[in-house]
Design an enzyme around this catalytic site. Structure first.
Site, PDB file in Angstrom:
ATOM      1  N   GLN A  29       0.826  -1.214   0.000  1.00 27.91           N
ATOM      2  CA  GLN A  29       0.000   0.000   0.000  1.00 27.91           C
ATOM      3  C   GLN A  29       0.859   1.262   0.000  1.00 27.91           C
ATOM      4  OE1 GLN A  29      -2.142  -0.726   3.664  1.00 27.91           O
ATOM      5  NE2 GLN A  29      -0.227  -1.279   4.691  1.00 27.91           N
ATOM      6  N   ASP A  84       0.540  -0.109  13.866  1.00 27.50           N
ATOM      7  CA  ASP A  84       0.958   1.124  14.537  1.00 27.50           C
ATOM      8  C   ASP A  84       1.243   0.891  16.018  1.00 27.50           C
ATOM      9  OD1 ASP A  84      -1.741   1.748  15.991  1.00 27.50           O
ATOM     10  OD2 ASP A  84      -2.292   1.416  13.907  1.00 27.50           O
ATOM     11  N   ASP A 135       0.178 -12.621   6.743  1.00 28.91           N
ATOM     12  CA  ASP A 135      -1.211 -12.385   6.385  1.00 28.91           C
ATOM     13  C   ASP A 135      -2.089 -12.993   7.496  1.00 28.91           C
ATOM     14  OD1 ASP A 135      -3.800 -12.973   5.381  1.00 28.91           O
ATOM     15  OD2 ASP A 135      -3.024 -12.784   3.328  1.00 28.91           O
ATOM     16  N   GLY A 136      -2.930 -12.175   8.104  1.00 29.67           N
ATOM     17  CA  GLY A 136      -3.755 -12.621   9.227  1.00 29.67           C
ATOM     18  C   GLY A 136      -4.571 -13.864   8.905  1.00 29.67           C
ATOM     19  N   ASP A 153      -7.857  -5.300  14.123  1.00 30.10           N
ATOM     20  CA  ASP A 153      -7.571  -3.870  14.015  1.00 30.10           C
ATOM     21  C   ASP A 153      -7.223  -3.572  12.563  1.00 30.10           C
ATOM     22  OD1 ASP A 153      -6.872  -1.267  14.448  1.00 30.10           O
ATOM     23  OD2 ASP A 153      -5.127  -1.690  15.689  1.00 30.10           O
ATOM     24  N   SER A 154      -8.198  -3.774  11.689  1.00 29.00           N
ATOM     25  CA  SER A 154      -7.924  -3.714  10.250  1.00 29.00           C
ATOM     26  C   SER A 154      -8.320  -2.370   9.666  1.00 29.00           C
ATOM     27  CB  SER A 154      -8.732  -4.803   9.563  1.00 29.00           C
ATOM     28  OG  SER A 154     -10.102  -4.542   9.780  1.00 29.00           O
TER      29      SER A 154
END
Ligand code: AG3
Length: 274
Positions: A29, A84, A135-136, A153-154
């Site tokens: 991203q 974060d 990757d979750g 928390d996406s």
């Protein structure tokens, strides 16, 4: 100074005056860091505001604390996304927690947060925290019956986060939880993203017996009215008297005992969407 706009829909957005601090394109991203007079530093992924120094506490406290309080003894916690570090910081305020796993797909988000958002990322290197750059969706495959609490928390359900809002994914979440485990997810704005919100709720309902929705006011997210969906098979997550005495011990700025006690009081139009 520039003006930055996140377009919430085709017709409305949030515009802030800002200095551009950093802009990179990671494998996944575009990551943008702005410094704004109004909200302090802001982290923006693919044009969507993820967190700001000024209001991050609202989102992170509201995402983490209800689920951790409702669980009788949360020891193992998984955060999916959340590179974060804000959610991890809140989770560690609960003394029962022995290990926090953070599964973030994009390592660059962690590195940027550590560099530009020290007050948010401060606990990422705590000895209780283990970071997985994965990757979750794939990460969960290998973990059965392990976690007490799983926190999603996406970002919005577009691109890499899309799969995190589907029934198949919630089934994996459920099998990675212990029998009395609890999951909670950020589930978008019921005002401006009604479809995402009601879809997430519907899919979670298909998988878990007890499901509840609660809201918080987050100024920098679309419309400001933001939803969270919490679910468990075994625990009645609607009982907000559970562990209420522990709320006072938590050092928080938004979440408090009266918010906890009324967690599930929803405006009528939101009840009607469910
Ligand atoms: N994750 C939720 C961000 C969703 C914001 N959406 C938007 N701005 N359109 C935040 C991650 C913070 N740890």
């Amino acid at each position: 100074m520039i003006w930055f706009t996140e377009y919430w829909t085709e017709n409305v957005g949030l515009t802030v005056k800002a200095d551009q601090v950093k802009k990179i394109r990671s494998k996944y991203q575009e990551i943008l860091v702005l410094d704004t007079p109004q909200f302090g530093k802001m982290l923006i992924l693919d044009g969507l505001v993820q967190t700001t120094e000024k209001d991050e506490f609202i989102y992170h406290e509201m995402l983490a604390h209800p689920a951790l309080l409702m669980h009788p003894n949360p020891e193992r916690v998984l955060v999916i996304g959340g590179g974060d570090g804000g959610t991890v910081r809140e989770v560690l305020k609960h003394s029962s927690v022995k290990e926090v796993h953070l599964c973030e797909i994009d390592e660059e988000v962690i590195l940027i947060s550590e560099k530009y958002f020290p007050s948010i990322s401060e606990k990422l290197r705590d000895p209780k925290v283990k970071i997985f750059i994965e990757d979750g969706n794939e990460f969960l495959q290998e973990r059965q019956n392990y976690y007490d609490v799983i926190i999603m928390d996406s970002s919005d359900p577009v691109g890499a986060s899309e799969v995190l809002f589907r029934e198949e994914f919630y089934r994996k979440v459920k099998s990675s939880l212990r029998h009395d485990g609890i999951m909670v997810a950020q589930t978008e704005s019921p005002v401006l993203q009604e479809e995402y919100f009601s879809k997430a709720y519907r899919e979670i309902r298909k998988v878990f017996r007890n499901v509840g929705v609660y809201l918080a006011y987050i100024p920098t997210y679309p419309s400001g009215m933001w939803s969270f969906t919490i679910a468990s098979d075994f625990i009645d997550i609607t009982d907000t008297t559970r562990n209420i005495e522990k709320v006072k011990e938590l050092k928080t700025k938004y979440f408090c005992d009266s918010i906890y006690a009324c967690l599930f009081s929803l405006p009528r139009f939101v009840q009607d969407i469910l």
